[in-house]
Design an enzyme around this catalytic site. Structure first.
Site, mmCIF file in Angstrom:
data_model
loop_
_atom_site.group_PDB
_atom_site.id
_atom_site.type_symbol
_atom_site.label_atom_id
_atom_site.label_comp_id
_atom_site.label_asym_id
_atom_site.label_seq_id
_atom_site.Cartn_x
_atom_site.Cartn_y
_atom_site.Cartn_z
ATOM 1 N N ASP A 140 48.543 4.302 34.104
ATOM 2 C CA ASP A 140 49.687 3.880 33.451
ATOM 3 C C ASP A 140 49.362 2.174 33.524
ATOM 4 O O ASP A 140 48.724 1.716 34.269
ATOM 5 C CB ASP A 140 51.236 3.915 33.858
ATOM 6 C CG ASP A 140 51.661 5.616 33.923
ATOM 7 O OD1 ASP A 140 51.028 6.072 33.033
ATOM 8 O OD2 ASP A 140 52.505 5.962 34.747
ATOM 9 N N ARG A 141 49.897 1.732 32.376
ATOM 10 C CA ARG A 141 49.800 0.377 32.141
ATOM 11 C C ARG A 141 49.934 -0.751 33.529
ATOM 12 O O ARG A 141 49.101 -1.437 33.908
ATOM 13 C CB ARG A 141 50.734 -0.484 31.086
ATOM 14 C CG ARG A 141 50.353 -1.825 30.686
ATOM 15 C CD ARG A 141 51.168 -2.366 29.733
ATOM 16 N NE ARG A 141 52.587 -2.120 29.735
ATOM 17 C CZ ARG A 141 53.767 -2.325 29.107
ATOM 18 N NH1 ARG A 141 53.214 -2.778 27.883
ATOM 19 N NH2 ARG A 141 54.763 -2.430 29.280
#
Length: 319
Positions: A140-141
């Protein structure tokens, strides 16, 4: 059709029978229905070799073909490549910092990891497609830590197969709210996109199989909060599968959301008291058999400064 990669093909199963095309493709790709509808209109998505309407009802056995869109011109990536922990002719292992998106997509046309690596001169496997070259798994970012990227098509296909066979060790460190009732556990709960909010995932009985093993590393106390809200636990989570948001969904399902993750139920006061600006989740260990040589390679990445500082504020001393 893209000149760079063959279309991805999906066969409609009994569980997708009579579903709308845009709904099914959105779930398959993890993209919004708006984006999928635009791609159907452009001709990127076909059913049984013909261009369909987005509202078309699918039938079991239909074949969906998804052609990768042409990459958008983005100019400079605008970010420095992440630190490289290992490189040979076939694979690259990087330590992704938080805030860095893996590849271009809706809302993130530029400034991604793959663009930064390409512009820094690293070769990436074309088999991943024009917008995702070399990418076999993602973080995930806002998740930091270790990521393996394929440089050659042979390595790409070998890594994809190893992930499918659950032969890649991926161990994360997370700080969760509360204290689990045991020192170890295994969560075997299917996950799929939340039907009420397509940006989230949820534990759903009809979802895709997902298994997470966890182990307590230590218990801490958050300063300044009242009893009952001030306990946190550092846990190690090992993936047996690799679903999107898996650890975040599973720990929330178990009643212990990851600190700093309000999307899945974490309270803001705990993160604020610990000085956290993101979910406390870090890919700390990666182990795999090299997809070309077969040699076992293993890597460990210590917690970055922001997570280490948060742990210490909770009177935890992460290793």
């Amino acid at each position: 059709m893209s000149e760079h990669a063959p279309p991805r093909r999906f066969r409609v199963d009994s569980g997708q029978d009579d579903e709308r095309l845009d709904v099914v493709v959105s779930a398959l790709l993890g993209d919004s229905r708006t984006s999928v509808a635009a791609r159907i209109q452009r001709g990127d998505i076909r059913v049984n070799g013909r261009q369909p309407a987005k509202s078309e009802r699918l039938r079991e056995g239909d074949v969906i073909e998804v052609t990768a869109p042409a990459p958008e011109p983005t100019g400079a990536a605008g970010v420095a490549p992440p630190p490289v922990r290992y490189e040979d002719d076939h694979i690259l292992v990087v330590a992704k910092p938080p805030g860095l998106v893996i590849h271009p997509g809706t809302g993130h046309p530029a400034g991604t990891l793959v663009q930064a690596l390409a512009e820094a001169g690293y070769d990436l496997a074309p088999a991943g497609g024009p917008t995702r070259p070399g990418i076999v798994h993602r973080l995930d970012r806002d998740t930091s830590g270790l990521l393996v990227v394929a440089k050659t098509d042979g390595a790409y296909h070998g890594l994809v197969e190893a992930l499918r066979e659950r032969a890649v060790e991926r161990r994360y460190v997370a700080l969760v709210q509360g204290v689990p009732g045991a020192s170890t556990g295994r969560i075997d709960v299917p996950i799929d996109r939340d039907p009420r909010d397509r940006k989230r995932f949820a534990a759903l009985s009809h979802g895709k199989p997902a298994v997470t093993r966890w182990q307590v590393l230590g218990e801490g106390t958050v300063p300044g909060l009242g009893a009952g809200r001030d306990t946190v636990t550092l846990v190690a989570c090992t993936l047996e599968t690799g679903r999107t948001h898996q650890i975040r969904v599973h720990m929330a399902y178990a009643g212990h959301p990851i600190v700093g993750d309000p999307v899945y139920g974490a309270t803001g006061d705990v993160a604020s008291a610990l000085g956290l600006q993101r979910p406390f989740l870090h890919a700390a260990r990666l182990g795999l058999d090299h997809p070309i040589t077969g040699e076992r390679v293993e890597f460990e990445e210590p917690l970055p400064d922001d997570l280490r500082a948060a742990a210490r504020r909770a009177s935890l001393e992460p290793g």
